[in-house]
Design an enzyme around this catalytic site. Structure first.
Site, mmCIF file in Angstrom:
data_model
loop_
_atom_site.group_PDB
_atom_site.id
_atom_site.type_symbol
_atom_site.label_atom_id
_atom_site.label_comp_id
_atom_site.label_asym_id
_atom_site.label_seq_id
_atom_site.Cartn_x
_atom_site.Cartn_y
_atom_site.Cartn_z
ATOM 1 N N ASN A 7 0.673 -1.190 0.044
ATOM 2 C CA ASN A 7 -0.064 -0.120 0.026
ATOM 3 C C ASN A 7 0.969 1.251 0.196
ATOM 4 O O ASN A 7 1.396 1.698 1.023
ATOM 5 C CB ASN A 7 -0.858 0.021 1.290
ATOM 6 C CG ASN A 7 -1.821 1.199 1.142
ATOM 7 O OD1 ASN A 7 -1.849 1.898 0.426
ATOM 8 N ND2 ASN A 7 -2.848 1.217 2.274
ATOM 9 N N ARG A 91 -2.508 -1.931 -3.583
ATOM 10 C CA ARG A 91 -3.640 -1.447 -3.097
ATOM 11 C C ARG A 91 -3.660 -0.329 -4.291
ATOM 12 O O ARG A 91 -2.651 0.640 -4.253
ATOM 13 C CB ARG A 91 -3.700 -0.912 -2.032
ATOM 14 C CG ARG A 91 -4.916 0.146 -1.652
ATOM 15 C CD ARG A 91 -4.887 0.602 -0.384
ATOM 16 N NE ARG A 91 -6.222 1.215 -0.247
ATOM 17 C CZ ARG A 91 -6.459 2.215 0.830
ATOM 18 N NH1 ARG A 91 -5.302 2.747 1.355
ATOM 19 N NH2 ARG A 91 -7.413 3.065 0.827
ATOM 20 N N HIS A 180 -12.800 3.028 -0.174
ATOM 21 C CA HIS A 180 -12.689 2.018 0.964
ATOM 22 C C HIS A 180 -13.609 0.808 0.429
ATOM 23 O O HIS A 180 -13.919 0.086 1.129
ATOM 24 C CB HIS A 180 -13.423 2.717 2.142
ATOM 25 C CG HIS A 180 -12.641 3.582 3.214
ATOM 26 N ND1 HIS A 180 -13.525 4.416 3.581
ATOM 27 C CD2 HIS A 180 -11.444 3.761 3.202
ATOM 28 C CE1 HIS A 180 -12.594 5.485 4.337
ATOM 29 N NE2 HIS A 180 -11.373 4.871 3.949
ATOM 30 N N GLY A 210 -12.931 5.316 10.447
ATOM 31 C CA GLY A 210 -11.502 5.400 10.645
ATOM 32 C C GLY A 210 -11.161 6.804 10.695
ATOM 33 O O GLY A 210 -12.006 7.913 10.664
ATOM 34 N N GLY A 212 -10.209 8.068 7.918
ATOM 35 C CA GLY A 212 -10.934 8.275 6.642
ATOM 36 C C GLY A 212 -12.415 7.482 7.125
ATOM 37 O O GLY A 212 -12.304 6.443 7.615
ATOM 38 N N ARG A 241 -10.866 15.708 7.272
ATOM 39 C CA ARG A 241 -11.832 15.880 6.046
ATOM 40 C C ARG A 241 -13.247 16.374 6.489
ATOM 41 O O ARG A 241 -13.599 15.721 7.385
ATOM 42 C CB ARG A 241 -11.774 14.651 5.158
ATOM 43 C CG ARG A 241 -10.514 14.341 4.396
ATOM 44 C CD ARG A 241 -10.753 13.148 3.480
ATOM 45 N NE ARG A 241 -9.660 12.370 3.930
ATOM 46 C CZ ARG A 241 -9.489 10.992 3.529
ATOM 47 N NH1 ARG A 241 -10.637 10.476 3.195
ATOM 48 N NH2 ARG A 241 -8.601 10.489 3.857
ATOM 49 N N GLY A 332 -10.780 1.778 12.358
ATOM 50 C CA GLY A 332 -10.187 2.212 13.868
ATOM 51 C C GLY A 332 -11.496 2.594 14.955
ATOM 52 O O GLY A 332 -11.354 2.091 16.134
ATOM 53 N N GLU A 386 -8.168 -5.094 5.193
ATOM 54 C CA GLU A 386 -8.035 -5.011 3.755
ATOM 55 C C GLU A 386 -7.003 -5.657 3.030
ATOM 56 O O GLU A 386 -7.059 -6.085 2.032
ATOM 57 C CB GLU A 386 -7.884 -3.256 3.441
ATOM 58 C CG GLU A 386 -9.082 -2.513 3.790
ATOM 59 C CD GLU A 386 -8.995 -1.090 4.099
ATOM 60 O OE1 GLU A 386 -8.440 -0.737 4.964
ATOM 61 O OE2 GLU A 386 -8.999 -0.220 3.115
HETATM 62 P P1 AMP Z 1 -7.913 3.829 10.840
HETATM 63 O O1 AMP Z 1 -8.073 5.160 9.832
HETATM 64 O O2 AMP Z 1 -8.951 2.726 10.567
HETATM 65 O O3 AMP Z 1 -6.935 3.293 11.132
HETATM 66 O O4 AMP Z 1 -8.629 4.495 12.330
HETATM 67 C C1 AMP Z 1 -7.679 5.480 12.980
HETATM 68 C C2 AMP Z 1 -8.873 6.255 13.987
HETATM 69 O O5 AMP Z 1 -9.257 5.096 14.873
HETATM 70 C C3 AMP Z 1 -8.134 7.108 14.694
HETATM 71 O O6 AMP Z 1 -8.827 8.381 14.973
HETATM 72 C C4 AMP Z 1 -8.020 6.655 16.259
HETATM 73 O O7 AMP Z 1 -8.279 7.668 17.200
HETATM 74 C C5 AMP Z 1 -9.463 5.859 15.990
HETATM 75 N N1 AMP Z 1 -9.323 4.820 17.432
HETATM 76 C C6 AMP Z 1 -8.122 3.865 17.178
HETATM 77 N N2 AMP Z 1 -8.474 3.296 18.663
HETATM 78 C C7 AMP Z 1 -9.650 3.929 19.391
HETATM 79 C C8 AMP Z 1 -10.530 3.610 20.433
HETATM 80 N N3 AMP Z 1 -10.061 2.763 21.370
HETATM 81 N N4 AMP Z 1 -11.516 4.641 20.804
HETATM 82 C C9 AMP Z 1 -11.889 5.439 19.891
HETATM 83 N N5 AMP Z 1 -11.220 5.583 18.600
HETATM 84 C C10 AMP Z 1 -10.030 4.956 18.370
#
Ligand code: AMP
Length: 400
Positions: A7, A91, A180, A210, A212, A241, A332, A386
């Protein structure tokens, strides 16, 4: 067969080596600050120690070379030679209208991906650099391109057209594409599998929340709508964003602040979302959640606005599909924040007969239903993967 999943971003490169036969992760890592001073590589063989070191990487080819060195390293490597890497899956962010499916890479495919560069100027050129670097170092290894947009190509035109002069669609292919897709596809299929139901019989809404974030409506095994558009800026309020805004705001800010279009796009992509809305408190939902519980007004307003937008999209997609059987949370925030899930479900989804199982909602890292047995709509948490989806697609193409 071992599949290397790549990626590639403009200055970073994430990788995973996955055994496609048993779907086990073999090793993973990240190259950062490629082409910038202070480049670093981190590498973790599965079950082993994470190694991190500074290493000069003037180009993506240098980065891939370091990745391959790490994977084949005598002491900490996981394969004896590059011959043990059967294929590489890349990706690719934007496949335009050309790619409704993943594909093996040849020079014609490379040219078609390049033709989509206009649609994703920040991402596609970087993805191409990654492919070319791998082809240089592994010329005989088959490679596949897996597109973020492909899963959404089944959207009907009423879902993907904007209310703009038609000539823009004809001349420039301005329409909604969605992103996504690999995650939405993986999660919706997995939900059906876990429930023991036929994918083709279900109406599923996937909330990929997440940094995004996007929502998609998957009906009878096909994506029928999704919240991101021509670019990943449309839809939900994200980490940084803005998501949906009145397009006239752009002109308004340009006049008030004397900003150029490029400067405003930077604001919309990098300084908005929950970061902007919380007056720069944080783009990280963990901080916002902590702020919420401490009673910070900015955090409370930001979390409520974020959850409200997600709930509105769930409502829109329930209408689009004339019902919904399953609502999935992933990524996330969707996977980890029981608080956000409960906010969305308990405040807004009563009309769907959603009843949360509060104990199940506290669990983590499982494919699990978090609604009660008598909930009219099933709500699930399905951790996305992914990389595994890309490895599966690559394996299918290479062996098929
Ligand atoms: P991703 O883009 O899918 O990797 O997600 C990243 C986001 O997930 C970030 O904004 C993190 O703050 C959020 N995140 C990760 N762990 C937690 C948690 N335990 N509670 C709330 N948000 C989380």
């Amino acid at each position: 067969m071992n599949i290397l999943v790549i990626n590639c971003g403009s200055s970073s490169l994430k990788f995973q080596l996955i055994n496609a036969d048993n779907e086990k992760l073999i090793a993973k890592g990240l190259c950062e600050r490629i082409g910038i001073e202070g480049s670093r590589i981190s590498y973790t063989p599965d079950g082993g120690e994470k190694e991190e070191k500074e290493a000069p990487m003037g180009s993506h080819t240098d980065a891939i070379r370091l990745v391959l060195d790490a994977l084949t390293n005598e002491k900490t490597g996981v394969v004896k030679s590059l011959g043990e890497i059967g294929a590489v899956g890349h990706r690719i962010v934007h496949g335009g209208e050309k790619f409704a499916e993943s594909t093996l890479i040849d020079s014609e495919v490379l040219a078609a991906i390049e033709a989509c560069n206009d649609l994703a100027p920040l991402h596609n050129p970087a993805n191409l650099i990654g492919i070319n670097a791998c082809r240089e170092l592994m010329p005989d290894t088959p490679m596949a391109a897996v597109f973020d947009t492909a899963f959404h190509q089944t959207m009907p035109d009423k879902a993907y057209m904007y209310g703009l002069p038609y000539e823009y669609y004809e001349k420039y292919k301005i329409r909604r594409y969605g992103f996504h897709g690999t995650s939405h596809s993986y999660v919706s299929k997995k939900a059906a599998e876990v429930l023991g139901r036929k994918y083709e019989d279900l109406k599923i809404i996937v909330c990929h929340l997440g940094n995004g974030a996007s929502v998609s409506a998957v009906m009878n095994g096909k994506c029928v709508d999704t919240s991101m558009g021509l670019t990943p800026l449309e839809g939900l309020i994200m980490g940084t964003r803005s998501g949906d805004i009145d397009p006239a705001i752009i002109e308004f800010i340009a006049h008030k602040e004397g900003k150029s279009i490029d400067e405003i796009m930077t604001v919309l992509n990098k300084k908005s979302g929950v970061l902007g809305l919380s007056d720069n408190l944080s783009s990280d939902f963990r901080d916002l959640e902590a702020g919420y519980h401490e009673g910070s007004r900015r955090a409370v307003n930001t979390m409520e606005t974020f959850a409200y937008r997600v709930a509105k999209y769930i409502g829109a997609y329930t209408a689009a599909m004339n019902g919904v059987d399953v609502i999935c949370f992933t990524a996330g925030v969707g996977e980890n924040s029981s608080f956000i899930r409960s906010m969305i479900c308990n405040h807004y989804l009563g009309y769907l007969g959603v009843k949360l199982d509060e104990a199940a909602n506290e669990k983590r890292g499982e494919d699990i239903a978090i609604s009660t047995a008598d909930s009219s709509t099933t709500v699930m948490v399905i951790p996305t993967n992914e990389e595994l989806a890309i490895a599966r697609e690559t394996y299918r193409l290479v062996t098929g």
